[in-house]
Design an enzyme around this catalytic site. Sequence first.
Site, PDB file in Angstrom:
ATOM      1  N   LYS A 108       1.026  -1.372  -0.146  1.00 29.96           N
ATOM      2  CA  LYS A 108       0.230   0.037   0.215  1.00 29.96           C
ATOM      3  C   LYS A 108       0.731   1.301   0.192  1.00 29.96           C
ATOM      4  O   LYS A 108       0.602   2.325  -0.436  1.00 29.96           O
ATOM      5  CB  LYS A 108      -0.802  -0.015   0.880  1.00 29.96           C
ATOM      6  CG  LYS A 108      -1.615  -0.843   1.324  1.00 29.96           C
ATOM      7  CD  LYS A 108      -3.228  -0.651   2.186  1.00 29.96           C
ATOM      8  CE  LYS A 108      -3.513  -1.820   2.739  1.00 29.96           C
ATOM      9  NZ  LYS A 108      -4.487  -2.560   1.131  1.00 29.96           N
TER      10      LYS A 108
ATOM     11  N   LYS B 115      14.531  -8.087   5.102  1.00 33.08           N
ATOM     12  CA  LYS B 115      14.483  -6.973   6.159  1.00 33.08           C
ATOM     13  C   LYS B 115      15.702  -7.204   6.126  1.00 33.08           C
ATOM     14  O   LYS B 115      15.972  -6.184   7.095  1.00 33.08           O
ATOM     15  CB  LYS B 115      13.317  -7.213   7.072  1.00 33.08           C
ATOM     16  CG  LYS B 115      12.038  -6.021   6.155  1.00 33.08           C
ATOM     17  CD  LYS B 115      10.897  -6.086   7.395  1.00 33.08           C
ATOM     18  CE  LYS B 115       9.650  -4.933   6.805  1.00 33.08           C
ATOM     19  NZ  LYS B 115       8.812  -4.790   8.247  1.00 33.08           N
TER      20      LYS B 115
ATOM     21  N   ASP C 287       9.236   0.772  12.112  1.00 32.44           N
ATOM     22  CA  ASP C 287       7.971   0.324  13.016  1.00 32.44           C
ATOM     23  C   ASP C 287       7.190  -0.039  14.273  1.00 32.44           C
ATOM     24  O   ASP C 287       6.693   0.238  14.923  1.00 32.44           O
ATOM     25  CB  ASP C 287       8.332  -1.731  12.359  1.00 32.44           C
ATOM     26  CG  ASP C 287       7.994  -2.661  11.149  1.00 32.44           C
ATOM     27  OD1 ASP C 287       7.426  -1.719  10.444  1.00 32.44           O
ATOM     28  OD2 ASP C 287       8.491  -2.942  10.662  1.00 32.44           O
TER      29      ASP C 287
END
Length: 277
Positions: A20, A70, A107
């Site tokens: 997104k 990541k 995060d």
Amino acid sequence: MSDKKIPLAGVIGSPVAHSKSPQLQHHWLAAHNIAGHYVPMHVEAEDLEHVIRTLPKAGFVGVNVTIPHKEAVMQIADKVTDRAKLMGAANTLIFRSDGSILADNTDGYGFITNLHQGAPDWVPDSGPAVVLGAGGACRAVVASLLEAGTPEILLTNRTRARAEQLQKDFGNHIKVIDWVQAGNIIEQAALVVNTTSLGMQGKPRLRVPLDGLRPHMVVTDLIYTPLKTDLLQAAEQVGCTVVDGLGMLLHQAVPGFERWFGQRPEVDEAARAAALK
Ligand code: NAP
């Protein structure tokens, strides 16, 4: 004609089509009148380093990094922030003007900022947090809760060894509880966080008994598809304050955008709507 470079950013993952981030970042670029672009890039592990080293030469100012890269990008970056080291993963790369690459993890910032925005009355030291799950995203949740001053985290995960590893890494404020006991600890919580993938579209349901939920609690889910998970629906029925996972996705994107494009974007209804398009 202007010879000013158009700043480029993007997201690297495999798969990446579901992300997104492009619609969110384009919304912010338009809102700030910045002539930049943000592109999804499907990159396989064997090409990761080559692609990352090449991007700055093509005008990229940085990228987001998603599954499964990541961890790997921390080996490629020239400098890794302490919080990314603590979380064992990076989700944001900044290509600096001296040619070096900085890896960061936003995060934890995204999680805690979303919680404060969605539950403004929540006070981190008001009581224990019950955290369900102990996967990659959970590390960011635990790190940010402890940093905010949460006195105790009751951590429960199907694979107990993973929760115990988090306890080793983050210390005695974490108490590991057996997964089968998850339902029994909820009533002790000031905050309940689901960091498992249970309840996500296409995944099994979260079957933890929820009768320990009380109206004074704050309940949040990292999942944002669906926006209102079964956990959040149950919590809302009890009268808890509920915070969905979309805000975490939006807030974690803020530091990257600001570093790349020089303006701090707003996480508001328009940004939510853009991400949901
Ligand atoms: P992960 O590392 O794969 O961890 C998955 C977690 O779910 C583990 O704790 C795992 O337990 C648990 N789990 C999976 N299947 C289970 C089952 N059948 N029964 C019990 N537990 C089960 O994934 P992650 O990266 O941490 O992501 C977790 C969730 O957070 C995903 O839904 C992801 O989309 C979401 N997320 C949201 C954001 C956001 O910005 N809102 C950011 C990151 C992640 P085991 O250890 O026993 O396997």
